[in-house]
Design a protein around this motif. Structure first.
Motif, PDB file in Angstrom:
ATOM      1  N   VAL A   1       9.558 -51.830  64.815  1.00 12.72           N
ATOM      2  CA  VAL A   1       9.559 -52.129  63.497  1.00 12.72           C
ATOM      3  C   VAL A   1      11.011 -52.684  63.052  1.00 12.72           C
ATOM      4  CG1 VAL A   1       9.513 -51.268  60.965  1.00 12.72           C
ATOM      5  CG2 VAL A   1       7.819 -50.432  62.594  1.00 12.72           C
ATOM      6  N   THR A   2      11.137 -53.659  62.302  1.00 12.50           N
ATOM      7  CA  THR A   2      12.431 -54.112  61.850  1.00 12.50           C
ATOM      8  C   THR A   2      12.500 -54.086  60.596  1.00 12.50           C
ATOM      9  OG1 THR A   2      11.492 -56.648  61.813  1.00 12.50           O
ATOM     10  CG2 THR A   2      12.252 -55.873  64.155  1.00 12.50           C
ATOM     11  N   LEU A   3      13.784 -54.574  60.032  1.00 15.10           N
ATOM     12  CA  LEU A   3      14.175 -54.584  58.629  1.00 15.10           C
ATOM     13  C   LEU A   3      13.160 -55.756  57.976  1.00 15.10           C
ATOM     14  CD1 LEU A   3      17.710 -54.082  58.136  1.00 15.10           C
ATOM     15  CD2 LEU A   3      16.124 -52.630  57.044  1.00 15.10           C
ATOM     16  N   ASN A   4      12.902 -56.840  58.605  1.00 19.53           N
ATOM     17  CA  ASN A   4      12.186 -57.928  58.249  1.00 19.53           C
ATOM     18  C   ASN A   4      10.529 -57.311  58.070  1.00 19.53           C
ATOM     19  OD1 ASN A   4      14.268 -59.805  58.026  1.00 19.53           O
ATOM     20  ND2 ASN A   4      13.913 -60.573  60.105  1.00 19.53           N
ATOM     21  N   ASP A   5      10.328 -56.662  58.794  1.00 19.23           N
ATOM     22  CA  ASP A   5       8.996 -56.050  58.750  1.00 19.23           C
ATOM     23  C   ASP A   5       8.671 -55.213  57.607  1.00 19.23           C
ATOM     24  OD1 ASP A   5       7.847 -57.099  61.187  1.00 19.23           O
ATOM     25  OD2 ASP A   5       8.761 -55.267  62.379  1.00 19.23           O
ATOM     26  N   ILE A   6       9.771 -54.360  57.317  1.00 18.95           N
ATOM     27  CA  ILE A   6       9.705 -53.500  56.183  1.00 18.95           C
ATOM     28  C   ILE A   6       9.762 -54.396  54.977  1.00 18.95           C
ATOM     29  CG2 ILE A   6      11.060 -51.587  54.857  1.00 18.95           C
ATOM     30  CD1 ILE A   6      11.863 -50.415  57.972  1.00 18.95           C
ATOM     31  N   GLY A   7      10.576 -55.245  54.845  1.00 20.49           N
ATOM     32  CA  GLY A   7      11.038 -56.212  53.843  1.00 20.49           C
ATOM     33  C   GLY A   7       9.784 -56.745  53.122  1.00 20.49           C
ATOM     34  N   VAL A   8       8.531 -56.852  53.818  1.00 20.10           N
ATOM     35  CA  VAL A   8       7.318 -57.623  53.197  1.00 20.10           C
ATOM     36  C   VAL A   8       6.211 -56.622  53.061  1.00 20.10           C
ATOM     37  CG1 VAL A   8       7.776 -59.676  54.760  1.00 20.10           C
ATOM     38  CG2 VAL A   8       6.369 -58.053  55.624  1.00 20.10           C
ATOM     39  N   ALA A   9       6.784 -55.477  53.101  1.00 19.22           N
ATOM     40  CA  ALA A   9       5.573 -54.226  52.597  1.00 19.22           C
ATOM     41  C   ALA A   9       6.019 -53.419  51.840  1.00 19.22           C
ATOM     42  CB  ALA A   9       5.250 -53.417  53.859  1.00 19.22           C
ATOM     43  N   PRO A  10       5.581 -53.251  50.368  1.00 17.56           N
ATOM     44  CA  PRO A  10       5.929 -52.533  49.239  1.00 17.56           C
ATOM     45  C   PRO A  10       5.670 -51.098  49.594  1.00 17.56           C
ATOM     46  CG  PRO A  10       3.991 -53.609  48.739  1.00 17.56           C
ATOM     47  CD  PRO A  10       4.473 -54.175  49.828  1.00 17.56           C
ATOM     48  N   PHE A  11       6.464 -50.009  49.283  1.00 21.74           N
ATOM     49  CA  PHE A  11       6.046 -48.756  49.681  1.00 21.74           C
ATOM     50  C   PHE A  11       6.126 -47.838  48.284  1.00 21.74           C
ATOM     51  CE2 PHE A  11       7.278 -50.227  53.700  1.00 21.74           C
ATOM     52  CZ  PHE A  11       6.616 -49.387  54.540  1.00 21.74           C
ATOM     53  N   SER A  12       5.270 -46.975  48.153  1.00 21.29           N
ATOM     54  CA  SER A  12       5.317 -46.302  46.785  1.00 21.29           C
ATOM     55  C   SER A  12       5.171 -44.786  47.417  1.00 21.29           C
ATOM     56  CB  SER A  12       4.354 -46.550  45.810  1.00 21.29           C
ATOM     57  OG  SER A  12       2.824 -46.286  46.678  1.00 21.29           O
ATOM     58  N   SER A  13       5.636 -44.556  48.456  1.00 20.94           N
ATOM     59  CA  SER A  13       5.485 -43.105  48.916  1.00 20.94           C
ATOM     60  C   SER A  13       6.826 -42.464  48.428  1.00 20.94           C
ATOM     61  CB  SER A  13       5.911 -43.014  50.337  1.00 20.94           C
ATOM     62  OG  SER A  13       4.627 -43.670  51.077  1.00 20.94           O
ATOM     63  N   ASN A  14       6.443 -40.833  48.287  1.00 17.76           N
ATOM     64  CA  ASN A  14       7.466 -40.001  47.921  1.00 17.76           C
ATOM     65  C   ASN A  14       8.619 -39.678  49.154  1.00 17.76           C
ATOM     66  OD1 ASN A  14       6.624 -39.467  45.189  1.00 17.76           O
ATOM     67  ND2 ASN A  14       5.586 -38.088  45.815  1.00 17.76           N
ATOM     68  N   LEU A  15       7.902 -39.787  50.380  1.00 12.62           N
ATOM     69  CA  LEU A  15       8.959 -39.555  51.491  1.00 12.62           C
ATOM     70  C   LEU A  15       8.238 -40.315  52.572  1.00 12.62           C
ATOM     71  CD1 LEU A  15      10.814 -37.730  53.125  1.00 12.62           C
ATOM     72  CD2 LEU A  15       9.055 -36.472  53.697  1.00 12.62           C
ATOM     73  N   VAL A  16       9.166 -41.034  53.198  1.00 11.73           N
ATOM     74  CA  VAL A  16       8.945 -41.961  54.560  1.00 11.73           C
ATOM     75  C   VAL A  16       9.633 -41.063  55.620  1.00 11.73           C
ATOM     76  CG1 VAL A  16       9.269 -43.876  55.952  1.00 11.73           C
ATOM     77  CG2 VAL A  16       8.708 -43.837  53.581  1.00 11.73           C
ATOM     78  N   VAL A  17       9.044 -40.776  56.540  1.00 12.61           N
ATOM     79  CA  VAL A  17       9.783 -39.842  57.894  1.00 12.61           C
ATOM     80  C   VAL A  17       9.600 -41.061  59.083  1.00 12.61           C
ATOM     81  CG1 VAL A  17       9.440 -38.002  59.246  1.00 12.61           C
ATOM     82  CG2 VAL A  17       8.738 -37.719  56.864  1.00 12.61           C
ATOM     83  N   ILE A  18      10.869 -41.256  59.582  1.00 11.14           N
ATOM     84  CA  ILE A  18      10.828 -42.160  60.456  1.00 11.14           C
ATOM     85  C   ILE A  18      11.360 -41.443  61.912  1.00 11.14           C
ATOM     86  CG2 ILE A  18      11.915 -44.262  61.679  1.00 11.14           C
ATOM     87  CD1 ILE A  18      13.112 -44.672  58.761  1.00 11.14           C
ATOM     88  N   SER A  19      10.272 -41.116  62.694  1.00 12.00           N
ATOM     89  CA  SER A  19      10.658 -40.355  63.787  1.00 12.00           C
ATOM     90  C   SER A  19      10.977 -40.934  65.032  1.00 12.00           C
ATOM     91  CB  SER A  19       9.151 -39.622  64.121  1.00 12.00           C
ATOM     92  OG  SER A  19       9.024 -38.794  65.364  1.00 12.00           O
ATOM     93  N   GLY A  20      12.177 -41.318  64.968  1.00 11.26           N
ATOM     94  CA  GLY A  20      12.876 -41.962  66.254  1.00 11.26           C
ATOM     95  C   GLY A  20      14.332 -41.917  66.121  1.00 11.26           C
TER      96      GLY A  20
END
Length: 81
Positions: free
Chosen positions: A9-28
């Motif tokens: 996943v890249t910053l560009n990938d994230i930049g096109v997807a809105p998130f409304s989560s209380n918590l995002v866990v990136i396991s890496g």
């Protein structure tokens, strides 16, 4: 939009997807680290999720083994829920 390398996943990938989560866990590994841009700070996956609406992001600032990550994630989610 898919990353050029499947499974990454890249910053560009994230930049096109809105998130409304209380918590995002990136396991890496090194998911909280990024490139430093003068006047902006570190540009990392964590910052990308916050910028897209996540309330909090859990990531790492160092390399972590797959086995240790799996154990930690199991314990983390057991305690979280």
């Amino acid at each position: 939009m898919m990353s050029p390398r499947a499974g990454f996943v890249t910053l560009n990938d994230i930049g096109v997807a809105p998130f409304s989560s209380n918590l995002v866990v990136i396991s890496g590994c090194d998911t909280g680290r990024g490139w430093h841009r003068r006047g902006e700070g570190a540009l990392s996956l964590s910052r990308g999720f916050i910028g897209q609406g996540a309330q909090a992001v859990l990531g790492t600032l160092w390399p972590v083994s797959d086995r240790a990550t799996a154990v930690f994630m199991g314990l983390f989610y057991d305690e979280l829920f």
